[in-house]
Design a protein around this motif. Structure first.
Motif, PDB file in Angstrom:
ATOM      1  N   ILE A 192       0.852  -1.192   0.000  1.00  0.00           N
ATOM      2  CA  ILE A 192       0.000   0.000   0.000  1.00  0.00           C
ATOM      3  C   ILE A 192       0.884   1.237   0.000  1.00  0.00           C
ATOM      4  N   VAL A 193       0.579   2.172  -0.888  1.00  0.00           N
ATOM      5  CA  VAL A 193       1.260   3.470  -0.886  1.00  0.00           C
ATOM      6  C   VAL A 193       0.244   4.527  -0.489  1.00  0.00           C
ATOM      7  N   THR A 194       0.522   5.265   0.583  1.00  0.00           N
ATOM      8  CA  THR A 194      -0.330   6.373   0.972  1.00  0.00           C
ATOM      9  C   THR A 194       0.352   7.670   0.553  1.00  0.00           C
ATOM     10  N   VAL A 195      -0.384   8.520  -0.133  1.00  0.00           N
ATOM     11  CA  VAL A 195       0.187   9.786  -0.593  1.00  0.00           C
ATOM     12  C   VAL A 195      -0.906  10.842  -0.555  1.00  0.00           C
ATOM     13  N   THR A 196      -1.192  11.292   0.669  1.00  0.00           N
ATOM     14  CA  THR A 196      -2.221  12.288   0.906  1.00  0.00           C
ATOM     15  C   THR A 196      -1.599  13.471   1.646  1.00  0.00           C
ATOM     16  N   SER A 197      -2.373  14.513   1.830  1.00  0.00           N
ATOM     17  CA  SER A 197      -1.903  15.671   2.598  1.00  0.00           C
ATOM     18  C   SER A 197      -2.842  15.927   3.766  1.00  0.00           C
ATOM     19  N   SER A 198      -3.318  14.851   4.361  1.00  0.00           N
ATOM     20  CA  SER A 198      -4.356  14.950   5.377  1.00  0.00           C
ATOM     21  C   SER A 198      -3.803  15.268   6.767  1.00  0.00           C
ATOM     22  N   PRO A 199      -4.568  16.019   7.572  1.00  0.00           N
ATOM     23  CA  PRO A 199      -4.192  16.237   8.975  1.00  0.00           C
ATOM     24  C   PRO A 199      -4.740  15.158   9.897  1.00  0.00           C
ATOM     25  N   ALA A 200      -5.451  14.190   9.334  1.00  0.00           N
ATOM     26  CA  ALA A 200      -6.034  13.112  10.133  1.00  0.00           C
ATOM     27  C   ALA A 200      -5.864  11.783   9.415  1.00  0.00           C
ATOM     28  N   ALA A 201      -5.666  10.722  10.177  1.00  0.00           N
ATOM     29  CA  ALA A 201      -5.417   9.403   9.595  1.00  0.00           C
ATOM     30  C   ALA A 201      -6.613   8.910   8.787  1.00  0.00           C
ATOM     31  N   SER A 202      -6.314   8.284   7.666  1.00  0.00           N
ATOM     32  CA  SER A 202      -7.351   7.631   6.869  1.00  0.00           C
ATOM     33  C   SER A 202      -7.155   6.114   6.872  1.00  0.00           C
ATOM     34  N   LEU A 203      -5.912   5.648   6.730  1.00  0.00           N
ATOM     35  CA  LEU A 203      -5.635   4.212   6.737  1.00  0.00           C
ATOM     36  C   LEU A 203      -5.480   3.743   8.187  1.00  0.00           C
ATOM     37  N   MET A 204      -6.331   2.816   8.599  1.00  0.00           N
ATOM     38  CA  MET A 204      -6.334   2.324   9.971  1.00  0.00           C
ATOM     39  C   MET A 204      -5.650   0.958  10.064  1.00  0.00           C
ATOM     40  N   GLU A 205      -5.316   0.580  11.290  1.00  0.00           N
ATOM     41  CA  GLU A 205      -4.676  -0.713  11.506  1.00  0.00           C
ATOM     42  C   GLU A 205      -5.526  -1.834  10.934  1.00  0.00           C
ATOM     43  N   ALA A 206      -6.840  -1.745  11.093  1.00  0.00           N
ATOM     44  CA  ALA A 206      -7.743  -2.802  10.626  1.00  0.00           C
ATOM     45  C   ALA A 206      -7.784  -2.920   9.109  1.00  0.00           C
ATOM     46  N   HIS A 207      -7.265  -1.918   8.408  1.00  0.00           N
ATOM     47  CA  HIS A 207      -7.276  -1.941   6.943  1.00  0.00           C
ATOM     48  C   HIS A 207      -6.063  -2.654   6.342  1.00  0.00           C
ATOM     49  N   VAL A 208      -5.148  -3.121   7.194  1.00  0.00           N
ATOM     50  CA  VAL A 208      -3.884  -3.685   6.715  1.00  0.00           C
ATOM     51  C   VAL A 208      -3.756  -5.139   7.159  1.00  0.00           C
ATOM     52  N   SER A 209      -3.532  -6.020   6.198  1.00  0.00           N
ATOM     53  CA  SER A 209      -3.412  -7.457   6.486  1.00  0.00           C
ATOM     54  C   SER A 209      -1.983  -7.835   6.852  1.00  0.00           C
ATOM     55  N   PRO A 210      -1.809  -8.953   7.568  1.00  0.00           N
ATOM     56  CA  PRO A 210      -0.453  -9.445   7.844  1.00  0.00           C
ATOM     57  C   PRO A 210       0.330  -9.649   6.544  1.00  0.00           C
ATOM     58  N   GLY A 211       1.610  -9.325   6.565  1.00  0.00           N
ATOM     59  CA  GLY A 211       2.466  -9.508   5.398  1.00  0.00           C
ATOM     60  C   GLY A 211       2.483  -8.348   4.429  1.00  0.00           C
ATOM     61  N   THR A 212       1.724  -7.295   4.733  1.00  0.00           N
ATOM     62  CA  THR A 212       1.638  -6.134   3.838  1.00  0.00           C
ATOM     63  C   THR A 212       2.813  -5.183   4.055  1.00  0.00           C
ATOM     64  N   HIS A 213       3.257  -4.549   2.984  1.00  0.00           N
ATOM     65  CA  HIS A 213       4.195  -3.437   3.109  1.00  0.00           C
ATOM     66  C   HIS A 213       3.437  -2.145   2.868  1.00  0.00           C
ATOM     67  N   VAL A 214       3.649  -1.157   3.743  1.00  0.00           N
ATOM     68  CA  VAL A 214       2.991   0.140   3.623  1.00  0.00           C
ATOM     69  C   VAL A 214       4.060   1.221   3.456  1.00  0.00           C
ATOM     70  N   ALA A 215       3.941   2.018   2.403  1.00  0.00           N
ATOM     71  CA  ALA A 215       4.843   3.153   2.183  1.00  0.00           C
ATOM     72  C   ALA A 215       4.046   4.426   2.411  1.00  0.00           C
ATOM     73  N   CYS A 216       4.362   5.124   3.503  1.00  0.00           N
ATOM     74  CA  CYS A 216       3.657   6.369   3.850  1.00  0.00           C
ATOM     75  C   CYS A 216       4.468   7.537   3.320  1.00  0.00           C
ATOM     76  N   MET A 217       3.952   8.222   2.304  1.00  0.00           N
ATOM     77  CA  MET A 217       4.745   9.218   1.589  1.00  0.00           C
ATOM     78  C   MET A 217       4.218  10.645   1.718  1.00  0.00           C
ATOM     79  N   GLY A 218       3.131  10.847   2.455  1.00  0.00           N
ATOM     80  CA  GLY A 218       2.525  12.172   2.476  1.00  0.00           C
ATOM     81  C   GLY A 218       2.842  13.037   3.677  1.00  0.00           C
ATOM     82  N   THR A 219       3.315  12.437   4.775  1.00  0.00           N
ATOM     83  CA  THR A 219       3.529  13.215   5.999  1.00  0.00           C
ATOM     84  C   THR A 219       4.955  13.726   6.066  1.00  0.00           C
ATOM     85  N   ASP A 220       5.095  15.048   5.962  1.00  0.00           N
ATOM     86  CA  ASP A 220       6.414  15.667   5.982  1.00  0.00           C
ATOM     87  C   ASP A 220       6.415  16.969   6.781  1.00  0.00           C
ATOM     88  N   THR A 221       5.402  17.129   7.636  1.00  0.00           N
ATOM     89  CA  THR A 221       5.229  18.348   8.411  1.00  0.00           C
ATOM     90  C   THR A 221       4.549  18.002   9.726  1.00  0.00           C
TER      91      THR A 221
END
Length: 319
Positions: A192-221
């Protein structure tokens, strides 16, 4: 001093070249051959942000700074919301050597970092790519991720669903079936690649299955957030630079809640350099906190300058 205009970047720096440049500088950081200077960032009001990212790569003999930010009113002016320029200097003398258009380079280096994380940390048999976010940068992310794994389909979610068809067009170009889905179906994704500019989480723990790789690319502030902090507590966390991860990256929230410690975060450069392990099991969740470091910008800008000089498209000026 050489000037490489924004208009020349697309013909000079390929996604593959950006991948190589960023991977090499991540490894140099891990070996202590390159380091970033503190980030300066200011909120200007009305959603505008401006700042400076800089650093020194001793191995690559590059020193410089990227100046730029986000100006949401630019869309109405017919120009990109993200505006940036890279300035390079000779690290021995301090003499300015180049000015490089940084808009496309920023998109390429951000996508390269995510793709490197997928390449190094996702399961080899990953078949479903999940995209959270569908803005301009998401298109670069999708193309870059597809270069490092043989995905069979793409699923995507965006806060503004009317933006998803453009991302679907990119998937179609790559020959990949595309489906807009609710967030709870992100459990189908292997990466999963997340690339948003949100001030609040959208992807939750329950949305991610075991063995998944998540790349969080939007939080830089400070204040930005893409994923639930509990997900970082459940995952092995990697980043481009730990200092940024804990202060302005996705990890800032998990750190604040006491769910993880700074020592729990591994620089991805140490994996590239063979100094640390990457994925350790098929069921492990891995997460890359891509904060975007100045050295990434310097690496791809340096590549652009070399290629521009070789092809004779750089403009030489005397200051």
């Amino acid at each position: 001093m050489l000037i490489v205009p924004e208009s020349e970047i697309a013909a000079l720096v390929s996604p593959e070249a950006a991948f190589t440049a960023v991977e090499e500088v991540f490894a140099a950081m891990a070996r202590g051959e390159a380091y970033n200077f503190p980030v300066i960032r200011e909120a200007l009001g009305e959603g505008r942000q401006y700042g400076f990212k800089s650093g020194l790569d001793r191995k690559g003999a590059v020193m410089g700074v990227k100046s730029g930010g986000y100006f949401p009113g630019n869309a109405g002016r017919g120009i990109p919301n993200h505006q940036s320029t890279v300035f390079l200097f000779d690290p021995e003398s301090g003499r300015p050597t180049a000015v490089v258009g940084g808009n496309l380079l920023t998109a390429l280096r951000t996508a390269a970092a995510a793709a490197i994380s997928v390449d190094r940390l996702a399961r080899k048999d990953a078949k479903v790519l999940g995209m959270v976010g569908a803005g301009h940068q998401a298109q670069f992310q999708l193309r870059a991720a597809a270069r490092v794994r043989d995905f069979e389909r793409v699923i995507a979610w965006n806060y503004h669903p009317e933006m998803l068809p453009k991302l679907g067009e990119v998937a179609a170009e790559l020959g990949l079936p595309f489906e807009a889905v609710p967030l709870d179906r992100m459990t189908e994704a292997d990466a999963i690649v997340t690339v948003t500019s949100s001030p609040a989480a959208s992807l939750m723990e329950a949305h991610v299955s075991p063995g998944t790789h998540v790349a969080c690319m939007g939080t830089d502030t400070k204040g930005k957030q893409e994923v639930e902090p509990a997900l970082l507590a459940r995952a092995r966390v990697f980043t481009d630079e730990v200092a940024q991860s804990v202060t302005i990256g996705e990890a800032q929230h998990a750190i604040a809640e006491g769910l993880i410690a700074e020592a729990d975060i591994t620089p991805i450069g140490t994996v590239i350099a063979g100094m640390a392990a990457g994925r350790q099991s098929e069921d492990e969740i891995t997460l890359f906190d891509g904060t975007g470091v100045g050295l990434q910008d310097l690496a791809v800008a340096g590549a652009a300058v070399r290629l521009a000089a070789e092809k004779g498209v750089a403009v030489s000026v005397t200051i």
